[in-house]
Write a protein that holds these residues in place. Structure first.
Motif, PDB file in Angstrom:
ATOM      1  N   LEU A  56     105.711 -48.034  -5.386  1.00  0.00           N
ATOM      2  CA  LEU A  56     106.063 -46.639  -5.665  1.00  0.00           C
ATOM      3  C   LEU A  56     105.981 -45.792  -4.400  1.00  0.00           C
ATOM      4  N   ILE A  57     104.968 -46.051  -3.575  1.00  0.00           N
ATOM      5  CA  ILE A  57     104.829 -45.319  -2.313  1.00  0.00           C
ATOM      6  C   ILE A  57     105.946 -45.735  -1.357  1.00  0.00           C
ATOM      7  N   LYS A  58     106.164 -47.036  -1.227  1.00  0.00           N
ATOM      8  CA  LYS A  58     107.179 -47.549  -0.308  1.00  0.00           C
ATOM      9  C   LYS A  58     108.567 -47.023  -0.663  1.00  0.00           C
ATOM     10  N   ASN A  59     108.880 -46.982  -1.957  1.00  0.00           N
ATOM     11  CA  ASN A  59     110.194 -46.520  -2.414  1.00  0.00           C
ATOM     12  C   ASN A  59     110.278 -44.993  -2.525  1.00  0.00           C
ATOM     13  N   ARG A  60     109.223 -44.325  -2.073  1.00  0.00           N
ATOM     14  CA  ARG A  60     109.164 -42.852  -2.045  1.00  0.00           C
ATOM     15  C   ARG A  60     109.329 -42.205  -3.413  1.00  0.00           C
ATOM     16  N   LYS A  61     108.859 -42.914  -4.439  1.00  0.00           N
ATOM     17  CA  LYS A  61     108.881 -42.324  -5.775  1.00  0.00           C
ATOM     18  C   LYS A  61     107.634 -41.477  -5.991  1.00  0.00           C
ATOM     19  N   ILE A  62     106.621 -41.706  -5.149  1.00  0.00           N
ATOM     20  CA  ILE A  62     105.413 -40.877  -5.107  1.00  0.00           C
ATOM     21  C   ILE A  62     105.179 -40.550  -3.639  1.00  0.00           C
ATOM     22  N   THR A  63     104.857 -39.304  -3.361  1.00  0.00           N
ATOM     23  CA  THR A  63     104.559 -38.920  -1.976  1.00  0.00           C
ATOM     24  C   THR A  63     103.244 -38.166  -1.935  1.00  0.00           C
ATOM     25  N   GLY A  64     102.649 -38.121  -0.753  1.00  0.00           N
ATOM     26  CA  GLY A  64     101.439 -37.334  -0.546  1.00  0.00           C
ATOM     27  C   GLY A  64     100.133 -38.033  -0.869  1.00  0.00           C
ATOM     28  N   VAL A  65     100.185 -39.293  -1.274  1.00  0.00           N
ATOM     29  CA  VAL A  65      98.964 -40.057  -1.537  1.00  0.00           C
ATOM     30  C   VAL A  65      99.109 -41.444  -0.938  1.00  0.00           C
ATOM     31  N   SER A  66      97.989 -42.086  -0.739  1.00  0.00           N
ATOM     32  CA  SER A  66      98.013 -43.456  -0.222  1.00  0.00           C
ATOM     33  C   SER A  66      98.258 -44.417  -1.389  1.00  0.00           C
ATOM     34  N   PRO A  67      98.706 -45.627  -1.086  1.00  0.00           N
ATOM     35  CA  PRO A  67      98.888 -46.611  -2.154  1.00  0.00           C
ATOM     36  C   PRO A  67      97.582 -46.884  -2.905  1.00  0.00           C
ATOM     37  N   ARG A  68      96.473 -46.871  -2.179  1.00  0.00           N
ATOM     38  CA  ARG A  68      95.189 -47.129  -2.847  1.00  0.00           C
ATOM     39  C   ARG A  68      94.838 -45.999  -3.822  1.00  0.00           C
ATOM     40  N   GLN A  69      95.103 -44.737  -3.441  1.00  0.00           N
ATOM     41  CA  GLN A  69      94.847 -43.616  -4.350  1.00  0.00           C
ATOM     42  C   GLN A  69      95.716 -43.728  -5.595  1.00  0.00           C
ATOM     43  N   ALA A  70      96.968 -44.075  -5.408  1.00  0.00           N
ATOM     44  CA  ALA A  70      97.866 -44.247  -6.554  1.00  0.00           C
ATOM     45  C   ALA A  70      97.389 -45.401  -7.437  1.00  0.00           C
ATOM     46  N   ALA A  71      96.931 -46.490  -6.811  1.00  0.00           N
ATOM     47  CA  ALA A  71      96.424 -47.634  -7.571  1.00  0.00           C
ATOM     48  C   ALA A  71      95.177 -47.257  -8.361  1.00  0.00           C
ATOM     49  N   GLU A  72      94.282 -46.463  -7.764  1.00  0.00           N
ATOM     50  CA  GLU A  72      93.078 -46.011  -8.470  1.00  0.00           C
ATOM     51  C   GLU A  72      93.459 -45.174  -9.693  1.00  0.00           C
ATOM     52  N   ALA A  73      94.444 -44.302  -9.529  1.00  0.00           N
ATOM     53  CA  ALA A  73      94.882 -43.463 -10.650  1.00  0.00           C
ATOM     54  C   ALA A  73      95.503 -44.319 -11.755  1.00  0.00           C
ATOM     55  N   LEU A  74      96.290 -45.313 -11.367  1.00  0.00           N
ATOM     56  CA  LEU A  74      96.896 -46.200 -12.356  1.00  0.00           C
ATOM     57  C   LEU A  74      95.832 -47.048 -13.036  1.00  0.00           C
ATOM     58  N   LYS A  75      94.853 -47.492 -12.271  1.00  0.00           N
ATOM     59  CA  LYS A  75      93.733 -48.247 -12.844  1.00  0.00           C
ATOM     60  C   LYS A  75      93.004 -47.409 -13.880  1.00  0.00           C
TER      61      LYS A  75
END
Length: 162
Positions: A56-75
């Motif tokens: 999601l980060i790589k494809n720029r579907k989410i911006t402004g957070v790190s992949p780890r932060q996004a993973a924590e939120a998804l977790k």
């Protein structure tokens, strides 16, 4: 071997939590991102591994957070979702999500294997349909190599299975 239908159940759970996750990050088309569950080579990394946050980060579907932060939120979203198959969810490395199944999932599958006996795993898929299997034969004018043997073995095994 993975318990029957587990992969599709987990994908459905992830699809159920993605809208809440999407609202949190105001991402674009997050729900359309393909969910790719993989079996980790190392069993200590769970029963399934998911790299959705990093994609999601790589494809720029989410911006402004790190992949780890996004993973924590998804977790966290997965942990809050009520289900009967996920024991725990962990984040590892730069944003991998490791999913562990409840023991009861495995026990239920063992029970199904025992109850079905010899018919467990049988399928009528493709029955009475012709199958064309093309595999390598050795070239009599060229040198033989390992690839010829490998192709011959794979083709022979597939022909026997079908």
């Amino acid at each position: 071997m993975m318990p029957t239908g587990t992969r599709s159940q987990i994908i459905k759970i992830i699809q159920d939590v993605l809208p809440k996750f999407s609202d949190q990050f105001q991402g674009e088309d997050i729900e359309r991102e393909p969910i790719v569950l993989e079996r980790p080579k190392n069993r200590a990394h769970g029963d399934f591994s998911l790299n959705l946050a990093m994609r999601l980060i790589k494809n720029r579907k989410i911006t402004g957070v790190s992949p780890r932060q996004a993973a924590e939120a998804l977790k966290d979203a997965l942990a809050r979702h009520r289900n009967d198959i996920i024991e725990k969810v962990e984040v590892a490395g730069p944003g991998f999500i490791n999913i562990y199944l409840k023991r009861s999932v495995w026990y239920d599958e063992l029970s199904a294997i025992h109850n079905l006996g010899a018919v467990y795993g049988q399928s009528s898929e493709g029955q009475n349909k012709k199958v064309h299997i093309e595999f390598v034969s050795a070239n009599p004018t060229g040198p033989l190599h390992v690839g010829h043997g490998r192709g011959a073995v794979i083709g022979d095994v597939l022909a026997n299975l079908f």
